[in-house]
Design a protein around this motif. Structure first.
Motif, short mmCIF file in Angstrom:
data_model
loop_
_atom_site.label_atom_id
_atom_site.label_comp_id
_atom_site.label_asym_id
_atom_site.label_seq_id
_atom_site.Cartn_x
_atom_site.Cartn_y
_atom_site.Cartn_z
N ALA A 130 19.72 9.43 12.57
CA ALA A 130 20.67 9.66 13.55
C ALA A 130 21.57 8.69 13.93
CB ALA A 130 20.20 10.40 14.78
N PRO A 131 22.78 8.73 13.65
CA PRO A 131 23.91 7.62 14.12
C PRO A 131 23.65 7.10 15.70
CG PRO A 131 24.92 9.06 12.74
CD PRO A 131 23.72 9.75 13.06
N ARG A 132 23.40 8.42 16.34
CA ARG A 132 23.43 8.18 17.75
C ARG A 132 22.10 9.09 18.16
NH1 ARG A 132 28.72 9.09 21.03
NH2 ARG A 132 28.91 10.73 19.68
N LEU A 133 21.10 8.68 18.59
CA LEU A 133 20.09 9.42 19.28
C LEU A 133 20.11 9.23 20.72
CD1 LEU A 133 17.60 11.27 18.23
CD2 LEU A 133 16.39 9.25 18.40
N MET A 134 19.84 10.32 21.44
CA MET A 134 19.80 10.42 22.81
C MET A 134 18.74 11.22 23.38
SD MET A 134 23.25 12.49 23.94
CE MET A 134 23.12 12.52 25.53
N THR A 135 18.15 10.77 24.62
CA THR A 135 17.36 11.59 25.43
C THR A 135 18.07 12.64 26.19
OG1 THR A 135 15.60 9.81 25.22
CG2 THR A 135 15.38 11.65 26.97
N VAL A 136 17.79 13.82 26.03
CA VAL A 136 18.73 15.01 26.87
C VAL A 136 17.99 15.33 27.96
CG1 VAL A 136 20.01 15.55 24.76
CG2 VAL A 136 17.87 16.71 25.14
N ASN A 137 18.52 15.88 29.01
CA ASN A 137 17.88 16.46 30.14
C ASN A 137 17.36 17.93 29.77
OD1 ASN A 137 18.33 14.33 31.87
ND2 ASN A 137 20.46 14.94 32.18
N PRO A 138 16.57 18.22 30.49
CA PRO A 138 15.94 19.64 30.15
C PRO A 138 17.31 20.65 30.40
CG PRO A 138 14.46 18.80 31.32
CD PRO A 138 15.53 17.91 31.40
N GLN A 139 17.23 21.76 29.21
CA GLN A 139 18.32 22.78 29.51
C GLN A 139 17.86 23.88 29.96
OE1 GLN A 139 21.87 21.99 28.33
NE2 GLN A 139 20.95 19.98 28.25
N THR A 140 18.67 24.42 31.01
CA THR A 140 18.12 25.84 31.48
C THR A 140 18.52 27.10 30.92
OG1 THR A 140 20.21 25.86 32.85
CG2 THR A 140 18.28 24.94 33.97
N VAL A 141 18.98 26.98 29.79
CA VAL A 141 19.33 28.05 28.98
C VAL A 141 17.78 28.19 28.21
CG1 VAL A 141 21.64 28.10 28.66
CG2 VAL A 141 20.33 26.36 27.21
N ALA A 142 17.59 29.44 27.24
CA ALA A 142 16.21 29.62 26.80
C ALA A 142 16.50 29.89 25.37
CB ALA A 142 15.79 30.93 27.28
N GLU A 143 15.55 29.78 24.61
CA GLU A 143 15.35 29.96 23.06
C GLU A 143 13.78 30.49 22.64
OE1 GLU A 143 15.10 29.52 20.06
OE2 GLU A 143 17.42 28.87 19.29
N ASP A 144 13.99 31.32 21.88
CA ASP A 144 12.52 31.97 21.47
C ASP A 144 11.91 31.14 20.32
OD1 ASP A 144 13.53 33.02 19.17
OD2 ASP A 144 12.82 34.94 19.53
N PHE A 145 12.14 30.12 20.04
CA PHE A 145 11.48 29.10 19.15
C PHE A 145 10.50 28.59 19.86
CE2 PHE A 145 10.55 24.72 18.43
CZ PHE A 145 10.52 24.62 17.01
N SER A 146 10.35 28.72 21.22
CA SER A 146 9.24 28.58 22.11
C SER A 146 7.98 29.21 21.77
CB SER A 146 9.53 28.98 23.45
OG SER A 146 9.90 30.34 23.66
N GLU A 147 8.03 30.64 21.02
CA GLU A 147 7.01 31.44 20.57
C GLU A 147 6.28 30.42 19.49
OE1 GLU A 147 5.85 33.89 21.87
OE2 GLU A 147 7.60 34.56 22.91
N PHE A 148 7.08 29.79 18.63
CA PHE A 148 6.48 29.02 17.37
C PHE A 148 5.93 27.79 18.19
CE2 PHE A 148 10.00 31.19 15.25
CZ PHE A 148 9.36 31.99 14.51
N ALA A 149 6.61 27.16 18.96
CA ALA A 149 6.04 25.88 19.56
C ALA A 149 4.78 25.92 20.56
CB ALA A 149 7.02 25.43 20.50
N ASN A 150 4.70 27.31 20.94
CA ASN A 150 3.32 27.78 21.63
C ASN A 150 2.06 27.67 20.55
OD1 ASN A 150 4.34 27.64 24.35
ND2 ASN A 150 4.20 29.90 24.43
N GLN A 151 2.42 27.87 19.41
CA GLN A 151 1.44 27.97 18.36
C GLN A 151 1.00 26.81 17.53
OE1 GLN A 151 -0.59 30.98 18.11
NE2 GLN A 151 0.70 31.96 19.79
N ALA A 152 1.98 26.05 17.49
CA ALA A 152 1.88 24.60 16.72
C ALA A 152 2.75 23.68 17.18
CB ALA A 152 2.30 25.07 15.20
#
Length: 434
Positions: A360-382
């Motif tokens: 990444a030319p510019r890598l940044m640490t982002v704040n948590p976002q209050t929007v949601a994403e169901d990628f979370s279902e995969f992240a709960n399993q692996a």
């Protein structure tokens, strides 16, 4: 005999030097991946524009699925189709033994009428909750699909040198399935895409929510859990001029709205994690001088901690019931669990940070976002890493760019090459044990 031995040794050395450049060339170096990503970029742009011009709503991604399956087949892969209605999974088998990793994209569009004026703008129409609506890729899923396809092309080109395999996940209904239907990441998992082999790591990218030309990431929670609640306040109808003749659910509902705001500000530990309770709909009454018998409140809950999430669910019902009963009314409480927190595995994020810093030319640490994403279902399993790819040119001000879900939302296409490089380098470095 001595001279003959020297000649044999010299020929062996020359043969080694002749083979060495080929061996070096075959290595999956960052330079090789970057070159392949650059070669893929025109095709990635072409794919993105096709997807953008042909958007489809959740669980209705039929043309999208057909196009993706055709592209993967042309790469020599064997896509499995019809998963969770329209989802697709394909495997790139590496030439050497090793673990499996996954990269995921969403596929569906939104019920939004496009107003970008792009030459490839969507004019598609669809049905949403019984109404005919415009359909648009207003959240960047067109770019997500194209970047995963571009990464598939790159990784497929170097597969003989991969020590492991790559699962490509094309997931429908990220924006939520239609009422009464199942769909999305949860349904793909229920239908067993990981039953035979679960990946050791899964990677995902979302465009937007970071400055142009950047890659944003953080360990731990990065996107909120999202739950829906509905409270029906049951009062007693009466004339608006004689409120003491009944029980006014409108006043009680108003008190409940204010009472719910004390949960995040006064009742839970704000130093642990942020939380939001918002009422988005109040419905009740038919005319100005009639106090109705009931009022409905509907809202959303956003949290970043699972225990706090459960606690807030209980506090909402308790607060609403207590306020209502104090005024002689009753409530019905309905809770609909949505997406869990998107959680970036801390160990995996730390392990792959050198790769992201290199790519990444510019890598940044982002704040948590209050929007949601169901990628979370995969992240709960692996173990998982979910990243934001900044939209717009590198010098663009985020405030000047149209936000996700806007009818003016557009993707800065040059950034997609960076997305392909990020996916490809993460996969290769992980499989190489780096």
């Amino acid at each position: 005999q001595l001279n003959e031995g020297k000649n044999i040794m010299m020929k062996a050395i020359l043969c080694l030097f002749a083979i060495l450049p080929l061996a070096v060339q075959a290595q999956v170096t960052p330079e090789r991946l970057d070159r392949l990503a650059s070669e893929a970029q025109p095709q990635v742009v072409e794919w993105r524009r096709w997807f953008h011009q042909n958007p489809e709503l959740s669980n209705r991604e039929f043309k999208t699925s057909e196009r993706i399956a055709g592209i993967l087949t042309d790469m020599g892969l064997e896509p499995q189709t019809g998963i969770a209605h329209t989802g697709i999974v394909a495997i790139i088998e590496g030439g050497k033994p090793g673990p499996m990793v996954a990269i995921r994209t969403d596929m569906d569009a939104l019920p939004v009428t496009e107003q970008t004026g792009l030459p490839f703008a969507s004019t598609a129409m669809g049905e949403y909750k019984g109404q005919e609506v415009g359909v648009m890729h207003a959240c960047g899923h067109d770019a997500h699909m194209s970047m995963v396809l571009g990464s598939a092309w790159v990784l497929n080109a170097v597969k003989e040198d991969l020590a492991g395999s790559v699962m490509l996940i094309f997931q429908p209904a990220e924006e939520g399935p239609p009422p009464g239907e199942k769909g999305g990441a949860r349904l793909m998992l229920e239908e067993g895409i990981w039953d035979e082999t679960k990946p050791e790591a899964v990677f995902g990218i979302h465009v937007g929510m970071a400055p142009g030309g950047t890659v944003g990431v953080r360990p731990g929670p990065i996107m909120a859990a999202s739950d829906r609640f509905q409270i029906t306040v049951e009062g007693q109808q009466t004339h608006g001029a004689i409120p003491w003749g009944g029980v006014d659910p409108i006043v009680i509902a108003s008190q409940i709205v204010l009472g719910l705001q004390t949960i995040g500000s006064r009742q839970v530990d704000v130093t642990l994690a942020p939380s939001i309770v918002s009422v988005g709909r109040i419905s009740g009454g038919v005319r100005n001088n009639v106090i109705p018998s009931e009022v409905e409140l509907e809202g959303t809950i956003r949290t970043f901690d699972e225990e706090m999430r459960k606690d807030i669910h209980q506090r909402i019902e308790r607060t609403a019931r207590g306020i209502a009963e104090s005024a002689g009314a009753t409530i019905e409480f309905e809770l609909e669990l949505g997406n869990p927190v998107v959680f970036n595995d801390r160990e995996l994020t730390a392990r792959m940070m050198p790769t992201l810093e290199r790519v990444a030319p510019r890598l940044m640490t982002v704040n948590p976002q209050t929007v949601a994403e169901d990628f979370s279902e995969f992240a709960n399993q692996a173990p998982a890493i979910f990243m934001f790819l900044g939209n717009g040119p590198p010098d663009a001000d985020l405030a000047d760019l149209s936000s996700n879900h806007s009818p003016y939302f557009d993707v800065h296409e040059p950034n997609m090459e960076l997305g392909v490089r990020v996916f490809s380098n993460l996969v290769v470095d992980y499989l190489a044990g780096e």
